[in-house]
Motif scaffolding. Structure first.
Motif, short mmCIF file in Angstrom:
data_model
loop_
_atom_site.label_atom_id
_atom_site.label_comp_id
_atom_site.label_asym_id
_atom_site.label_seq_id
_atom_site.Cartn_x
_atom_site.Cartn_y
_atom_site.Cartn_z
N ARG A 16 -23.06 -25.19 85.57
CA ARG A 16 -23.31 -24.84 87.03
C ARG A 16 -21.86 -23.89 87.10
O ARG A 16 -20.60 -24.61 87.23
CB ARG A 16 -23.63 -25.59 87.73
N LEU A 17 -21.77 -22.84 86.62
CA LEU A 17 -20.88 -21.58 87.62
C LEU A 17 -21.09 -21.18 88.62
O LEU A 17 -22.02 -20.59 88.70
CB LEU A 17 -20.62 -20.62 86.39
N ALA A 18 -20.29 -21.65 89.36
CA ALA A 18 -20.74 -20.84 90.75
C ALA A 18 -19.82 -20.40 91.12
O ALA A 18 -18.47 -20.31 91.54
CB ALA A 18 -20.57 -22.32 91.97
N THR A 19 -19.55 -18.44 92.36
CA THR A 19 -18.84 -17.74 92.93
C THR A 19 -18.31 -19.12 93.47
O THR A 19 -18.81 -19.92 94.79
CB THR A 19 -19.76 -16.29 93.54
N LYS A 20 -17.33 -18.24 94.06
CA LYS A 20 -16.56 -18.53 95.51
C LYS A 20 -16.33 -18.11 96.53
O LYS A 20 -16.67 -16.29 96.41
CB LYS A 20 -15.02 -19.43 95.17
N HIS A 21 -16.83 -18.43 97.97
CA HIS A 21 -16.21 -17.94 99.31
C HIS A 21 -17.77 -16.42 99.38
O HIS A 21 -16.81 -14.99 99.88
CB HIS A 21 -15.01 -16.76 99.43
N TYR A 22 -18.55 -16.86 98.84
CA TYR A 22 -19.74 -16.48 99.05
C TYR A 22 -19.54 -15.07 98.43
O TYR A 22 -20.14 -14.14 98.57
CB TYR A 22 -20.30 -16.29 100.61
N GLU A 23 -18.58 -14.91 96.89
CA GLU A 23 -18.59 -14.06 96.35
C GLU A 23 -20.30 -13.46 95.47
O GLU A 23 -20.91 -14.42 95.37
CB GLU A 23 -17.35 -13.63 95.96
N ARG A 24 -19.97 -12.16 95.50
CA ARG A 24 -21.36 -11.84 94.15
C ARG A 24 -20.69 -11.85 93.12
O ARG A 24 -19.31 -12.15 92.81
CB ARG A 24 -21.78 -10.31 93.93
N GLU A 95 -24.59 -17.36 92.90
CA GLU A 95 -24.43 -17.03 93.56
C GLU A 95 -24.61 -17.75 94.36
O GLU A 95 -25.72 -17.29 95.47
CB GLU A 95 -24.40 -15.33 93.77
N THR A 96 -23.76 -17.90 96.12
CA THR A 96 -23.99 -18.55 97.54
C THR A 96 -24.68 -17.46 98.06
O THR A 96 -23.23 -16.98 98.41
CB THR A 96 -23.44 -19.35 97.70
#
Length: 183
Positions: A16-24, A95-96
């Motif tokens: 799982r690769l997730a962006t940080k700080h609500y970034e796209r 992307e959170t």
């Protein structure tokens, strides 16, 4: 003393690769890495309740596969039945969401290690010896026809060995058409 219940899970292990700080994704310069999978998540949850959980899957025989199995082991999931084969681990990007923008998920699973598995690759009778429960999701057979056949083989062996069989009928239309899933 009560016997500890033992459950077996068959499914894909993923990165799982997730962006940080609500970034796209198009804004991101770095991604957070974690290892997961629908069945593995249930297994880890059961370990937290004092049960024993065994994962059946495949990961590539490379540092990414090793990082994945290390993560599973860290959470107490038994990985004795995780084969090393293929060239890649399934990946998904997250992307959170923020405010009105929902979280989004982008999957990259084609050709992952689990799709290299075939009927007969596992000794299900041995795997199920002394176990009580077998669980799979509707995602697993959708990954490839060979994995669907292996899922049926596993479920039949579980029943033959007296295990309770459960399936989360999680349907992913991006993985297979409805008529094929219904069959």
């Amino acid at each position: 003393m009560t016997e500890v219940k033992k459950a077996v899970f068959f499914g894909e292990l993923m990165m799982r690769l997730a962006t940080k700080h609500y970034e796209r994704l198009v804004q991101a310069h770095e991604l957070e890495v974690d290892y997961t999978g629908a069945e593995a998540n249930v297994g880890v949850s059961l370990v937290n309740y004092g049960l024993e959980a065994y994962m059946v899957s495949a990961v590539p025989d490379n540092p990414v596969g090793q990082a994945c199995t290390n993560a599973m082991r860290r959470y107490g999931l038994n990985i004795d039945y995780v084969k090393r084969l293929g060239h890649r681990l399934g990946i998904y990007f997250v992307e959170t969401g923020a405010a009105q923008r929902p979280s989004t998920f982008l999957y990259n699973r084609k050709g992952s290690a689990i799709t290299e598995l075939r009927r007969g690759d596992f000794d299900w009778d041995e795997i199920f010896r002394g176990k009580h429960w077998f669980h799979v999701t509707g995602i697993t057979p959708a990954l490839a026809d060979s994995v669907a056949e292996l899922t049926l083989e596993a479920a039949a062996a579980a029943r033959r060995n007296g295990l309770t069989v459960s399936c989360d009928l999680n349907y992913r239309k991006k993985l297979w058409p409805l008529d094929k899933a219904q069959r």
